[in-house]
Design an enzyme around this catalytic site. Structure first.
Site, PDB file in Angstrom:
ATOM      1  N   ASP A 131      -4.502  67.137 -39.006  1.00 19.74           N
ATOM      2  CA  ASP A 131      -4.182  68.106 -40.061  1.00 19.74           C
ATOM      3  C   ASP A 131      -2.778  67.906 -40.632  1.00 19.74           C
ATOM      4  OD1 ASP A 131      -3.163  69.056 -37.573  1.00 19.74           O
ATOM      5  OD2 ASP A 131      -2.846  71.018 -38.470  1.00 19.74           O
ATOM      6  N   GLU A 132      -2.653  68.268 -41.886  1.00 21.25           N
ATOM      7  CA  GLU A 132      -1.377  68.432 -42.582  1.00 21.25           C
ATOM      8  C   GLU A 132      -0.514  67.170 -42.621  1.00 21.25           C
ATOM      9  OE1 GLU A 132      -0.504  73.187 -42.284  1.00 21.25           O
ATOM     10  OE2 GLU A 132       0.420  71.937 -40.751  1.00 21.25           O
TER      11      GLU A 132
END
Length: 845
Positions: free
Chosen positions: A526-527
């Site tokens: 993620d991210e």
């Protein structure tokens, strides 16, 4: 043990010891120059002043201030010091008033230093520092934390400022929302109206089991519980038999446990429970797990401790879970939480039939698992504290302060700890899925492996770069949501994959040593911030070699390699949704689409993003062929604050999540109750996609959670609503097409749920003294006709009040109806042990 050291060599042992050594008192004393103020005599206050709305910032920015007061007999010098602190949000750096300058060191770690115009701070004087946030700050949890003072004369010594506090938010301009249309606060009257949807039910009408079973047929008689309990079970169910005896410690009945076919149900967790006045109790499960869950239902049916009528009503229950994956993610990386806390939550998960612990073990701010052969991961990556030298330990984060012995900043699980946790979970039929974050959220690993590189290089080792994770020549410009610019694993380095392979192999060994199966590892994903890798010579060289056109192609290459590493051990890869998605542009805007490259790999994607514009992402991924776990931020993130009131704990970047927001989640139709506009252009689940939904989970990141009691507050009782949705089938209101009928069905079901919590489920935790300091919400209060009406979201909770403005105690007057007295009325709910909840107040003078 909860280890702080795991050195594999004398050199690393010395490094590790230095990493966790506190500053001796004499060193701290020597760190203060002659004639200078001591940190213990400085007072620091933070105040949110106002929200500012401009054409350039229509959603608002926040102006705040630090007030520093010198209570010493010595001055704060004009030069030679810095004040360090953490902030969860960005701050405008540069001149901040009073001749001081604010600098960002890394991530949310800042320091305040004297500039050319600072003249010092004399004894008894105060100064103000202006802090400007680029966004509107709503939660007090976004305020600075963990301040400490460092003198240039002793740069390695950080001295905590104990006299630090946040000033209350009481003025309208502090919660101003401008023209956004947002409600500045939830008032007691708002809460009263929200609570009014459910009233107190008679005990006979309160649902007896949570999560709700598939089929329940009550009988007419009662089975008396006496001291003559007997438990019969085969040897394979010894652990379940021991649990049964624990349930019967205050009186029981004949109980037969067995494994056999539960008619009509293939789930290994299915069970049948019968309670008869003559025949006693029998539980049959499709497996030991089914028997175990039957016992949890029996626990729910048992009389509350101290009940006047120690008997069980006759009943026949046939039950099986809706989803095979019913999870809870606990983050121990952002702030560390030890083994006993993990055991406690495994017990609670088992009690409410959750079967998967998603164990978030690594992140930017901490690596929490001992890995053989890489001692720096824990000697450096598991320790936070002040140091003037790089490579000694991680910098302070989330208020952990200067002391490397801070219990939430530093610590990790030794291999023995982890094995013990695995076995504890297995005994409760809970799978543990470890998470190793990558390629973003990896700063702890990146820093630790850089320190390893420098240590070995200085020693002349040819293997110094064997596990290096970043390219020293990388000039990529990026910033993560946590404000880091140096936290990403570089796929252009073969050493990155050597590192990942080593870590995966060691995790596999730990599960094998514990005798606990491992089917998957959560490999993060993620991210990853835009801009990462784009100016790394190593990554660019790899892209030329492999004929990769974009960083999105490089992402595919990275997870292709990761997947191969995991598959080598007979595992499948799990990860956040981005692992199954591809970044692209649509009309100039970023959009995530299902990545066609990995649909047949067996990836399991945990989908958190259901924010505006991405409400259907989980369904699009499932429809494309990915196995998914539903973990929507607006419904299932336990770290989200319950409401927008500044003092209410938690974060708010994704949503505000009240108990009814969780309860109202419809897994297979997120947007059932959304507006036509919100549903426009959004995908629903196809029949094929529906079969790809493996389950759902609650998620608790711990940026704001330094105290284990805060986990209790944020997770409970919301986790009980998660358990209900994960185990029980869709309630009638979720599938009813007529809006009026659906609303009526919902109201009845909601009333049953909250009455079960208020009258039965939470009181049992209180009376059994399980040690769960669950959130006791503030009462609702409404002034009407000169009287104060009071209610609570959980009917059955005792309400007590005062009229003189003091906080209610367990000895205060009980609320038995409308409060007619005049004064500043304060009301709080209390649990069965007299613990008060959040206080609400109204002026009725």
């Amino acid at each position: 043990m909860l280890a702080l050291l795991a050195p594999a060599s004398a050199t690393v042992a010395a490094t590790a010891q230095a990493a966790v050594s506190a500053v001796p008192a004499q060193a701290a004393s020597a760190a203060v120059p002659d004639g200078a103020v001591r940190a213990g005599r400085l007072q620091v206050r933070w105040e949110l002043q106002r929200n500012v709305f401009t054409e350039a910032a229509p959603d608002g920015r926040t102006q705040a201030r630090l007030i520093v007061t010198n209570n010493d007999s010595q001055p704060l010098p004009a030069r030679g010091w810095s004040l360090h602190f953490n902030s969860m949000d960005a701050l405008q750096t540069g001149a901040v008033g009073a001749g001081l300058v604010l600098e960002q060191i890394a991530g949310g770690y800042f320091r305040l230093k004297p500039g050319d115009g600072f003249a010092g701070l004399a004894p008894g004087q105060s100064l103000e520092v202006s802090l400007l946030y680029p966004y509107r700050i709503v939660k007090l949890d976004k305020a600075p934390s963990g301040p400490y003072l460092v003198y240039d004369a002793a740069p390695d010594v950080g001295m905590a400022i104990a006299d630090f506090a946040l000033l209350p938010v009481t003025r309208p301009e502090q919660v101003d929302t401008g023209k956004t249309g947002l409600n500045p606060r939830v008032t007691p009257a708002d809460t009263y109206r929200r609570n009014a949807r459910a009233g107190l039910l008679p005990a006979a009408e309160v649902p007896p089991v949570l999560p709700t079973p598939l089929h329940m047929q009550p009988g007419a008689g009662k089975l008396r519980l006496t001291g003559n309990a007997s438990v019969k079970a085969p040897a394979a169910l010894a652990a379940e038999a021991a649990l049964a005896r624990e349930l019967f410690k205050s009186g029981g009945a004949p109980l037969q446990l067995g494994v056999g076919k539960v008619e009509g149900h293939d789930s290994p967790e299915a069970y049948r429970l019968t309670i008869g006045e003559k025949d006693g109790i029998a539980i049959t499960g499709n497996s030991a797990a089914g028997v175990f869950y039957g016992l949890q239902t029996l626990r729910d049916l048992m009389p509350l401790p101290g009940a006047a009528d120690p008997a069980l009503a006759e009943v026949a229950i046939t039950d099986a879970p809706r989803f095979g994956h019913r999870g809870f993610m606990l983050d121990v990386a952002r702030n560390f939480h030890g083994k006993e806390t993990v055991f406690k939550w495994l017990d609670l998960m088992a009690r409410y039939k959750l079967n998967t612990l998603h164990f978030h073990l690594t992140d930017d701010e901490g690596w929490r698992l001992e890995i053989a052969g890489l001692p720096e991961l824990t000697a450096i990556g598991a320790v936070r504290g002040h140091s003037a030298k790089p490579g000694v330990r991680l910098q302070p984060a989330y208020g952990s302060g200067p002391d490397p012995r801070d219990a939430s900043g530093s610590g990790y699980f030794s291999r023995a700890d982890y094995i013990e946790i695995l076995r504890y979970a297995k005994a409760r039929h809970i799978d543990v899925i470890p998470e190793i974050e990558m390629p973003g959220h990896a700063r702890a690993a990146v820093q630790a492996m850089e320190a390893r590189y420098h240590r070995l290089k200085a020693a002349g080792s040819k293997d110094a770069a064997k596990y290096l994770l970043h390219d020293f020549s990388d000039r990529s410009v990026y910033k993560s949501p946590q404000l880091y610019t140096d936290h990403v694993i570089n796929p252009g380095l073969e050493s990155s994959f050597t590192f990942i392979g080593h870590v995966v192999a060691e995790v596999v060994k730990l599960h094998r040593a514990a005798g606990v199966p491992l089917r998957t590892i959560h490999m993060g994903g993620d991210e990853l911030p835009d801009g990462a890798w784009e100016k790394s010579p190593a990554s660019l060289a790899l892209m030329r070699q492999k004929k990769l056109e974009t960083s999105a192609d490089l992402w595919d290459y990275f997870y292709d390699r990761v997947d191969a590493i995991v598959r080598k051990h007979g595992l499948y890869a799990s990860g956040w949704e981005e692992m199954a998605a591809r970044k692209t542009l649509l009309a100039g805007r970023h959009k995530l689409i299902p990545n066609p490259r990995f649909t047949q790999r067996g990836f399991s994607a945990y989908v958190w993003n259901n924010t505006v514009g991405a409400e259907d992402l989980a369904y699009r991924l499932a429809n494309a062929g990915y196995d998914i776990v539903l973990a929507p931020v607006t419904k299932m993130y336990m770290d989200m604050a319950a409401n927008q009131n500044p003092e209410e704990p938690g974060v708010n970047w994704g949503a505000y999540v009240e108990l009814d927001d969780v309860y109202g989640f419809i897994p297979f139709d997120y947007l059932k109750n959304a507006s036509a506009e919100a549903r426009l252009g959004k995908d629903g689940l196809t029949d094929y996609g529906r079969r790809r939904v493996r389950g759902m989970q609650a998620t608790l990141f711990t940026e704001t959670v330094r105290d284990p009691a805060r986990i209790d507050y944020l997770a409970m009782p919301r986790l009980l609503a998660v358990a209900e949705r994960a185990w029980a089938p869709d309630p009638a209101w979720a599938t009813e097409g007529d809006a009026d009928k659906a609303a009526a069905l919902y109201g009845s079901a909601w009333s049953g749920f909250v009455n079960a919590l208020g009258q039965r489920v939470l009181p049992r935790l209180d009376l059994e003294r399980v040690g769960v300091d669950y959130r006791i919400a503030p009462p609702g209060l409404l002034v009407e006709g000169g009287r104060v009406l009071a209610n609570h979201v959980l009917p059955g909770m005792a309400l007590r009040y005062t009229v003189d403005g003091s906080a209610p105690t367990a000895a205060s007057k009980p609320v038995t109806g409308p409060i007619a007295e005049r004064g500043l009325i304060k009301v709080a709910a209390f649990d069965r042990n007299g613990r008060p909840g959040v206080v609400a107040s109204v002026d009725n003078r």
